[in-house]
Write a protein that holds these residues in place. Structure first.
Motif, PDB file in Angstrom:
ATOM      1  N   SER A 407     -10.372   7.346   0.945  1.00 39.62           N
ATOM      2  CA  SER A 407     -10.262   6.024   0.329  1.00 39.62           C
ATOM      3  C   SER A 407     -11.521   5.193   0.533  1.00 39.62           C
ATOM      4  O   SER A 407     -11.777   4.253  -0.230  1.00 39.62           O
ATOM      5  CB  SER A 407      -9.049   5.288   0.899  1.00 39.62           C
ATOM      6  N   TRP A 434       3.255   5.626  -4.903  1.00 33.92           N
ATOM      7  CA  TRP A 434       3.258   4.239  -4.443  1.00 33.92           C
ATOM      8  C   TRP A 434       4.001   4.131  -3.110  1.00 33.92           C
ATOM      9  O   TRP A 434       3.547   3.443  -2.191  1.00 33.92           O
ATOM     10  CB  TRP A 434       3.925   3.355  -5.495  1.00 33.92           C
ATOM     11  N   THR A 437       1.683   5.689  -0.364  1.00 35.95           N
ATOM     12  CA  THR A 437       0.457   4.958  -0.043  1.00 35.95           C
ATOM     13  C   THR A 437       0.718   3.575   0.548  1.00 35.95           C
ATOM     14  O   THR A 437      -0.080   3.082   1.345  1.00 35.95           O
ATOM     15  CB  THR A 437      -0.429   4.816  -1.295  1.00 35.95           C
ATOM     16  N   TRP A 438       1.841   2.944   0.192  1.00 37.16           N
ATOM     17  CA  TRP A 438       2.095   1.580   0.646  1.00 37.16           C
ATOM     18  C   TRP A 438       3.094   1.497   1.787  1.00 37.16           C
ATOM     19  O   TRP A 438       3.168   0.465   2.466  1.00 37.16           O
ATOM     20  CB  TRP A 438       2.584   0.721  -0.524  1.00 37.16           C
ATOM     21  N   ILE A 439       3.868   2.550   2.014  1.00 34.69           N
ATOM     22  CA  ILE A 439       4.874   2.498   3.078  1.00 34.69           C
ATOM     23  C   ILE A 439       4.665   3.624   4.083  1.00 34.69           C
ATOM     24  O   ILE A 439       4.425   3.377   5.276  1.00 34.69           O
ATOM     25  CB  ILE A 439       6.304   2.573   2.485  1.00 34.69           C
ATOM     26  N   PRO A 442       0.799   4.078   5.812  1.00 34.55           N
ATOM     27  CA  PRO A 442       0.473   3.026   6.798  1.00 34.55           C
ATOM     28  C   PRO A 442       1.314   3.116   8.073  1.00 34.55           C
ATOM     29  O   PRO A 442       0.789   2.968   9.183  1.00 34.55           O
ATOM     30  CB  PRO A 442       0.745   1.735   6.023  1.00 34.55           C
TER      31      PRO A 442
END
Length: 701
Positions: A407, A434, A437-439, A442
């Motif tokens: 990234s 999604w 990558t977002w939940i 991280p």
């Protein structure tokens, strides 16, 4: 079969037999055929006549041309005063003085023939006529090629060897004189070892990779892959691989490997005074790259299914060739980058000005090639000018498919453009990607930042996800509870209106019961559907998480690969001859969960015909997940165990008598029909009216 059909078949058979009889060869024809066959066999058994060979002589004009070509394209030894031209099987020398003494050896068949013998056409007895003819032909071909290649000719022969190296904290490079290419690129991180413990992962390995440029002039194509380069160590981070065809001309590759922890290698095509060799009218060239992708993981089939050629179009779209089968594609649009992607490692190439178009080919290798997965090829078109000092620049990324690292790479390679390099990690379609990558990523990275045991990290991640899904799980259980409370009344309706002829009435009464009680049979399915995207996202995440590679937990020595603990003396279809323990445990727990779940369903005793299908699903999962990452099976195992625990807790907490009382209270209240129930009853009414109309029509007939 009736009589007419039988008669027709007999007539057809008689006609066919008559036709064969009429067209059968006579005895004379058969005898002639036997004679021709015997004659052909006799001719085939006779030895072929020896070819009469004639040795060509080298004319004085050819001799002068040979001397001129050697002096123009050979390498000059000032101490000896001799020009020397070498090529495969040929070594030619000529003195620099006016005597122009020509000497050397030429390989002809099984003999080495001296140039003096060729010029005099006087060969010793040890040299056969066949070898002499071959030597003369090779000499002429060598001189002709040397004249065409001009100063590049002397760089067309040599012995491949490692001539230079560069390294930093994470990457070690070795350069071959053949083609001036990176022959070996070894990852230095101790976690990145091969499955068979033979050493570190090498995304580029000697003999498996070759790349270079093809520059087509009027009557010749210069191919850098066929040239032997000289190495110049310009600094501890820069190597120049060059060829010098003469008259101050130079063509080469300048490689730069930054210090520190960088997987990027800058490659510049550099040149000077080359327009005297390559015409200025040449405006294009091709970049060719071949790689036999090596196997790095224990699960060969799964690794192959996650390896492919990826590429990004100039408009930003990222696509890839098939991972499952041999595939090829011709891309007639500009490309921003191309990558030969392995499951956990990639060799990515980003041209500075992009490729104008390209041809891509991926060939799946058979299982017999145990140490290799696929043959990958790239042929790309680029702009070229012989007057530019740096006609092309490229950046290699040779490293792991690690999401945080990829990234951040775009800003290092081309700051003004998003290269979307994270698409090299297959995290699923848009919704699933999604979620990952977002939940998922991280949280996973956060937990991995202070917990070294990834088995514990997966456990905590599973608990976190189950907490997120708790409202849906609870709602689904409550829906099942309502349906269990209504089960006796539903059974009474089924007993009151038995048979197919009462199916419509039975369905109407059941829907009316649901409406009075405030229950919805679909309310239990919707929460499960809302959980499905997360389950699929996790299915895509774990096999792609390089963080799990080489990480051990309990008996699994690698959470990114299958945890085989049982070897069978036979092979089971769709499973193989090894069994994964986490997968087996997941299957057992899944069967237990299926049993518990069926007990929670209303009217479970009436579903005897469906039970075997419900129990078949866990067995199918065993076949499917046996060769998958142990981390994925471990996650599903934990998820099922937590779900079972939740189910027992719900049973203790939820009082079904209170649920029944609430539903009775709902039934006593005036209740407006939901949109779904209203549409369902309207559909039933129309269907019933249609059935009545059909019955009337049959009565009239």
């Amino acid at each position: 079969m009736n009589r007419n059909t039988l008669t027709g078949l007999l007539l057809m058979g008689a006609i066919i037999m008559l036709f064969m009889f009429i067209n059968s060869p006579s005895e004379e024809q058969l005898a002639e055929q036997r004679r021709q066959k015997e004659l052909a066999e006799q001719q085939a058994s006779q030895p072929a006549p020896e070819e009469v060979l004639t040795i060509d002589t080298v004319s004085p004009g050819e001799r002068a041309g040979i001397i001129r070509t050697i002096r123009q394209n050979g390498e000059f030894d000032a101490a000896a005063g001799v020009f020397t031209l070498t090529a495969p099987g040929v070594t030619l020398s000529v003195s620099a003085d006016s005597t122009a003494v020509l000497s050397g050896m030429v390989k002809g068949g099984n003999s080495e023939v001296s140039v003096a013998d060729i010029l005099s056409a006087n060969y010793p007895d040890s040299v056969s006529v066949k070898d002499a003819v071959a030597a003369v032909a090779l000499l002429r071909n060598t001189i002709e090629e040397s004249a065409r290649y001009q100063g590049f000719a002397r760089f067309r022969s040599g012995t491949p060897e490692i001539v230079a190296s560069l390294s930093n904290d994470v990457l070690a490079l070795e350069f071959s004189n053949l083609g001036g290419v990176i022959a070996n690129a070894r990852l230095l991180d101790p976690r990145y070892t091969r499955y068979d413990s033979t050493g570190q992962v090498c995304p580029i390995a000697e003999g498996d990779d070759m790349y270079g440029f093809q520059i087509a002039a009027a009557d010749i194509t210069y191919d850098t892959r066929q040239l032997y380069f000289e190495a110049v160590q310009e600094s501890d981070s820069t190597v120049l691989m060059k060829v010098t065809p003469g008259d101050g001309a130079m063509l080469g590759f300048r490689y730069t490997l930054p210090r520190g922890e960088s997987y990027l290698v800058k490659m510049d095509l550099v040149q000077s005074n080359i327009d005297g060799v390559i015409p200025t009218t040449v405006s294009g060239m091709q970049f060719k790259w071949n790689q036999r992708m090596a196997r790095n993981e224990e699960g060969r089939v799964f690794e192959s299914q996650n390896s492919a050629i990826y590429y990004m179009l100039a408009n930003g779209d990222v696509d890839n060739l098939s991972e499952m089968k041999t595939d090829a594609e011709k891309v007639d649009q500009p490309l921003a980058w191309v990558a030969f992607k392995n499951q956990f490692f990639s060799t990515l190439l980003v041209p500075g000005e992009g490729f104008s178009r390209a041809q891509l080919q991926s060939t799946v290798l058979p299982d017999t090639t145990k140490n290799y997965l696929k043959d990958m090829e790239l042929t790309a078109n680029m702009d070229y000018s012989s007057t530019l000092a740096t006609p092309a620049s490229m950046t290699f990324y040779i490293g792991p498919n690690y999401y945080p690292l990829l990234s951040d790479l775009s800003t290092e390679i081309i700051p003004e453009k998003d290269l979307k390099l994270t698409k090299l990690i297959p995290l699923g379609w848009s919704l699933f990607r999604w979620i990952n990558t977002w939940i998922v990523i991280p949280v996973f990275d956060f937990l991995g930042g202070f917990i070294s045991n990834y088995g514990i990290v997966i456990l905590l991640l599973t608990i976190f996800i189950k907490i997120l899904l708790f409202p849906f799980t609870y709602k689904s259980y409550m829906s099942q509870a309502r349906m269990r409370v209504l089960a006796p009344e539903i059974k009474a309706i089924n007993d009151k209106f038995p048979g197919k002829e009462n199916a419509m009435r039975r369905q109407q009464e059941t829907m009316a019961l649901y409406n009075r009680a405030g229950a919805n049979p679909m309310s239990g399915c919707l929460p499960m559907l809302l959980q499905l995207p997360i389950l699929i996202a996790m299915f895509r995440f774990f096999p792609s998480a390089i963080e799990l590679r080489g990480e051990s937990f309990l008996w699994a020595h690698n959470l990114a690969g299958p945890d085989y603990v049982i070897s069978l003396p036979f092979s089971i279809p769709f499973i193989g001859d090894k069994l994964s323990l986490f997968c087996l445990l997941m299957t057992v727990v899944n069967i237990i969960y299926t049993r518990i779940n069926m007990q929670n369903q209303p009217g479970g005793s009436q579903m005897a015909g469906m039970k075997w299908m419900m129990y078949l699903m866990p067995v199918m999962f065993l076949c499917f997940f046996n060769n998958y990452a142990a981390g994925l099976s471990y996650y599903y195992l934990l998820s099922l165990l937590i779900t079972i625990i939740q189910t027992y807790i719900f049973r203790q907490v939820v009082n079904e008598e209170k649920v029944r009382a609430t539903m009775k209270a709902n039934a006593a209240k005036p209740r407006k029909k939901s949109g779904f129930m209203a549409r369902l009853e309207e559909a039933q009414r129309k269907q019933q009216a249609m059935l009545r109309e059909q019955q009337k029509q049959r009565g009239r007939k």
